[in-house]
Design a protein around this motif. Sequence first.
Motif: not given
Length: 89
Positions: A20-41
Amino acid sequence: MSAKENLTLWMEPELQAQAAALFNALGMDISTATGIFYRQALRCHGLPFAVRLDEPNEVTYAAMEAAEKDEDVYGPFDSVADLMEALNA
C-alpha cells in the motif's frame, strides 16, 4: 464507468502495508494496482514477470564446492574462537 465487483485477497498484514505504501507513492491504491496486474496478465497471457527458482550463480557454486573440500571448516567447534581460526586458515 463499467460495473465493478468485490474481490477478497488474503495476505500478510505487513506485506499489504508495504505494498500500500509503495502504490501510494506511485499515486494509486491497492485496488488500482491489482487491476493493473490483471490487465498485464491478460495482455501477456500469463504472469507479467518471470517466475523461477533462485539458483546460485557460478561464483556461488564454485565457493560451495571449495567449502566442501575444506574439511577444516566443518565442526563441531569447541568455541567461536576455534571456528574463526578455521575460517581464517
